[in-house]
Design a protein around this motif. Structure first.
Motif, PDB file in Angstrom:
ATOM      1  N   ARG A 167       0.826  -1.219   0.000  1.00  0.00           N
ATOM      2  CA  ARG A 167       0.000   0.000   0.000  1.00  0.00           C
ATOM      3  C   ARG A 167       0.851   1.255   0.000  1.00  0.00           C
ATOM      4  O   ARG A 167       0.415   2.305  -0.477  1.00  0.00           O
ATOM      5  CB  ARG A 167      -0.903   0.012   1.237  1.00  0.00           C
ATOM      6  N   ASN A 168       2.062   1.158   0.533  1.00  0.00           N
ATOM      7  CA  ASN A 168       2.880   2.354   0.749  1.00  0.00           C
ATOM      8  C   ASN A 168       4.204   2.338  -0.012  1.00  0.00           C
ATOM      9  O   ASN A 168       5.000   3.262   0.138  1.00  0.00           O
ATOM     10  CB  ASN A 168       3.187   2.494   2.242  1.00  0.00           C
ATOM     11  N   LEU A 169       4.428   1.297  -0.810  1.00  0.00           N
ATOM     12  CA  LEU A 169       5.671   1.175  -1.561  1.00  0.00           C
ATOM     13  C   LEU A 169       5.374   0.898  -3.033  1.00  0.00           C
ATOM     14  O   LEU A 169       4.347   0.309  -3.368  1.00  0.00           O
ATOM     15  CB  LEU A 169       6.527   0.028  -1.035  1.00  0.00           C
ATOM     16  N   LEU A 170       6.319   1.287  -3.877  1.00  0.00           N
ATOM     17  CA  LEU A 170       6.355   0.863  -5.268  1.00  0.00           C
ATOM     18  C   LEU A 170       7.657   0.106  -5.480  1.00  0.00           C
ATOM     19  O   LEU A 170       8.707   0.513  -4.955  1.00  0.00           O
ATOM     20  CB  LEU A 170       6.298   2.067  -6.216  1.00  0.00           C
ATOM     21  N   THR A 171       7.620  -0.982  -6.228  1.00  0.00           N
ATOM     22  CA  THR A 171       8.842  -1.710  -6.554  1.00  0.00           C
ATOM     23  C   THR A 171       8.865  -1.986  -8.053  1.00  0.00           C
ATOM     24  O   THR A 171       7.829  -2.254  -8.666  1.00  0.00           O
ATOM     25  CB  THR A 171       8.950  -3.046  -5.793  1.00  0.00           C
ATOM     26  N   ASP A 172      10.052  -1.874  -8.637  1.00  0.00           N
ATOM     27  CA  ASP A 172      10.216  -2.258 -10.031  1.00  0.00           C
ATOM     28  C   ASP A 172      11.656  -2.663 -10.261  1.00  0.00           C
ATOM     29  O   ASP A 172      12.567  -2.198  -9.562  1.00  0.00           O
ATOM     30  CB  ASP A 172       9.801  -1.129 -10.986  1.00  0.00           C
ATOM     31  N   GLY A 215      16.630  -4.426 -15.029  1.00  0.00           N
ATOM     32  CA  GLY A 215      17.720  -5.377 -15.116  1.00  0.00           C
ATOM     33  C   GLY A 215      17.916  -6.037 -13.764  1.00  0.00           C
ATOM     34  O   GLY A 215      16.967  -6.537 -13.148  1.00  0.00           O
ATOM     35  N   ALA A 216      19.151  -5.993 -13.257  1.00  0.00           N
ATOM     36  CA  ALA A 216      19.462  -6.607 -11.965  1.00  0.00           C
ATOM     37  C   ALA A 216      19.336  -5.625 -10.807  1.00  0.00           C
ATOM     38  O   ALA A 216      19.702  -5.953  -9.678  1.00  0.00           O
ATOM     39  CB  ALA A 216      20.870  -7.190 -11.998  1.00  0.00           C
ATOM     40  N   VAL A 217      18.801  -4.445 -11.077  1.00  0.00           N
ATOM     41  CA  VAL A 217      18.617  -3.425 -10.041  1.00  0.00           C
ATOM     42  C   VAL A 217      17.144  -3.351  -9.652  1.00  0.00           C
ATOM     43  O   VAL A 217      16.281  -3.161 -10.513  1.00  0.00           O
ATOM     44  CB  VAL A 217      19.087  -2.041 -10.528  1.00  0.00           C
ATOM     45  N   ARG A 218      16.857  -3.503  -8.380  1.00  0.00           N
ATOM     46  CA  ARG A 218      15.485  -3.323  -7.884  1.00  0.00           C
ATOM     47  C   ARG A 218      15.366  -1.937  -7.251  1.00  0.00           C
ATOM     48  O   ARG A 218      16.167  -1.569  -6.390  1.00  0.00           O
ATOM     49  CB  ARG A 218      15.109  -4.391  -6.866  1.00  0.00           C
ATOM     50  N   ARG A 219      14.364  -1.217  -7.673  1.00  0.00           N
ATOM     51  CA  ARG A 219      14.062   0.087  -7.079  1.00  0.00           C
ATOM     52  C   ARG A 219      12.886  -0.072  -6.124  1.00  0.00           C
ATOM     53  O   ARG A 219      11.844  -0.612  -6.489  1.00  0.00           O
ATOM     54  CB  ARG A 219      13.739   1.128  -8.156  1.00  0.00           C
ATOM     55  N   ARG A 258       4.361   7.698  -0.272  1.00  0.00           N
ATOM     56  CA  ARG A 258       3.381   8.463   0.501  1.00  0.00           C
ATOM     57  C   ARG A 258       3.660   9.956   0.304  1.00  0.00           C
ATOM     58  O   ARG A 258       3.910  10.687   1.260  1.00  0.00           O
ATOM     59  CB  ARG A 258       3.452   8.115   1.991  1.00  0.00           C
ATOM     60  N   PRO A 259       3.657  10.430  -0.935  1.00  0.00           N
ATOM     61  CA  PRO A 259       4.079  11.813  -1.188  1.00  0.00           C
ATOM     62  C   PRO A 259       3.231  12.859  -0.481  1.00  0.00           C
ATOM     63  O   PRO A 259       3.725  13.940  -0.129  1.00  0.00           O
ATOM     64  CB  PRO A 259       3.983  11.947  -2.710  1.00  0.00           C
ATOM     65  N   ASP A 260       1.932  12.544  -0.237  1.00  0.00           N
ATOM     66  CA  ASP A 260       1.066  13.488   0.468  1.00  0.00           C
ATOM     67  C   ASP A 260       1.483  13.653   1.926  1.00  0.00           C
ATOM     68  O   ASP A 260       1.139  14.655   2.572  1.00  0.00           O
ATOM     69  CB  ASP A 260      -0.397  13.035   0.398  1.00  0.00           C
ATOM     70  N   LYS A 261       2.254  12.693   2.467  1.00  0.00           N
ATOM     71  CA  LYS A 261       2.779  12.750   3.834  1.00  0.00           C
ATOM     72  C   LYS A 261       4.296  12.953   3.829  1.00  0.00           C
ATOM     73  O   LYS A 261       4.961  12.705   4.840  1.00  0.00           O
ATOM     74  CB  LYS A 261       2.457  11.458   4.583  1.00  0.00           C
ATOM     75  N   LEU A 262       4.819  13.419   2.691  1.00  0.00           N
ATOM     76  CA  LEU A 262       6.273  13.551   2.514  1.00  0.00           C
ATOM     77  C   LEU A 262       6.984  12.236   2.824  1.00  0.00           C
ATOM     78  O   LEU A 262       8.095  12.218   3.332  1.00  0.00           O
ATOM     79  CB  LEU A 262       6.829  14.693   3.381  1.00  0.00           C
ATOM     80  N   ASN A 263       6.292  11.136   2.476  1.00  0.00           N
ATOM     81  CA  ASN A 263       6.833   9.775   2.609  1.00  0.00           C
ATOM     82  C   ASN A 263       7.171   9.409   4.054  1.00  0.00           C
ATOM     83  O   ASN A 263       8.063   8.592   4.307  1.00  0.00           O
ATOM     84  CB  ASN A 263       8.060   9.592   1.711  1.00  0.00           C
ATOM     85  N   ALA A 264       6.429   9.992   5.002  1.00  0.00           N
ATOM     86  CA  ALA A 264       6.675   9.712   6.416  1.00  0.00           C
ATOM     87  C   ALA A 264       6.485   8.229   6.719  1.00  0.00           C
ATOM     88  O   ALA A 264       5.659   7.540   6.107  1.00  0.00           O
ATOM     89  CB  ALA A 264       5.728  10.544   7.284  1.00  0.00           C
ATOM     90  N   LEU A 267       8.500  -2.189   4.247  1.00  0.00           N
ATOM     91  CA  LEU A 267       9.915  -2.083   3.879  1.00  0.00           C
ATOM     92  C   LEU A 267      10.680  -3.330   4.300  1.00  0.00           C
ATOM     93  O   LEU A 267      11.526  -3.837   3.557  1.00  0.00           O
ATOM     94  CB  LEU A 267      10.538  -0.834   4.516  1.00  0.00           C
ATOM     95  N   ASP A 268      10.380  -3.842   5.481  1.00  0.00           N
ATOM     96  CA  ASP A 268      11.043  -5.054   5.950  1.00  0.00           C
ATOM     97  C   ASP A 268      10.762  -6.211   5.002  1.00  0.00           C
ATOM     98  O   ASP A 268      11.669  -6.971   4.635  1.00  0.00           O
ATOM     99  CB  ASP A 268      10.573  -5.385   7.368  1.00  0.00           C
TER     100      ASP A 268
END
Length: 260
Positions: free
Chosen positions: A4-9, A12-16, A21-27, A36-37
């Motif tokens: 709900r609070n993360l994007l992943t993509d 290649g071999a790099v995961r971003r 949560r930009p409306d909360k300045l990603n708090a 995240l864990d």
């Protein structure tokens, strides 16, 4: 697992991994810490992932701290557990065994700076701002900030930033060792990805050995750190990637590391 609070993509071999949560300045609220864990555990378990970039959505903040609205409602016991949850997640990142780069644009304050400091490398835009302002809330950093900043920047700078809550710019953060590299804000993503792709093309076993040796050695006497380094050197010398790397050097070509 969907977040709900993360994007992943994967590129290649790099995961971003992006705190979204930009409306909360990603708090960082509790749910985001848990996600995240999980996201980093998944990255660690995926052999196709060789490097990770962690960033925040939007241009205003990497992560601007903990979610104060949630924090204000915690009991002392709940606050202790919240601190431990954040510390556990950041310990996982630090000991992941794969290089993690924090891509820092905008504010990295409080829990955001703590999150950046547990990453192995930190690339910041030249307009980024850093600080540990918990003192203004009647608190202290609770996700490892006092300890990691002490190890990166020393006692004097740690006391200054924690006691005053002052913000510093990217240039001073780099001088203190808090930031690895400062680049123009409009080149931040490209420069971070260039670094991540370089790491992803390196030998995974050697990368892990370097991370483990530096982290362990930083917490042990010199003789123990040297012994650990020698053992790691011996183990990595048994890999096919070591054979490929030395052979490529002698043949004057670029090595292709398979992770074996």
């Amino acid at each position: 697992m969907s977040f709900r609070n993360l994007l992943t993509d994967d590129r290649g071999a790099v995961r971003r991994i992006t705190v979204n949560r930009p409306d909360k300045l990603n708090a960082l609220n509790r749910e985001t810490l848990v996600e995240l864990d999980v996201a980093f555990a998944q990255a660690a378990a995926d052999d196709a992932v060789r490097a990770i970039v962690l960033t925040g959505a939007g241009s205003k903040a990497f992560v601007a701290g903990a979610d104060i609205a949630e924090l204000a409602e915690l009991s002392p016991v709940q606050a202790r557990d919240f601190s431990r949850l954040g510390q556990q997640m950041m310990w996982r990142i630090e000991h992941l065994g794969k290089p993690v780069i924090a891509q820092i644009g905008g504010f990295a304050l409080g829990g955001g700076l703590e999150l950046a400091m547990c990453c192995h490398l930190r690339v910041a835009g030249d307009t980024a701002r850093f600080g540990l302002p918990e003192i203004s809330l009647g608190l202290l950093p609770g996700f490892g900030g006092t300890q990691r900043l002490l190890r990166l920047a020393g006692r004097s700078a740690t006391l200054e930033l924690c006691l005053t809550g002052a913000q510093i710019d990217a240039a001073r953060a780099q001088t203190l060792g808090v930031v690895t590299r400062v680049v123009a804000a409009d080149a931040l993503e490209a420069e971070t990805m260039r670094l991540a792709e370089q790491l992803a093309a390196s030998a995974p076993h050697a990368l892990r050995a370097i991370l483990d040796t530096v982290i362990v050695g930083g917490e042990t006497p010199l003789d123990a750190g040297l012994d650990f380094e020698s053992m790691a050197f011996g183990v990595v010398s048994s890999t096919q990637d070591m054979r490929e790397g030395t052979r490529a050097f002698l043949e004057r070509r670029k090595p292709v590391f398979s992770g074996s």
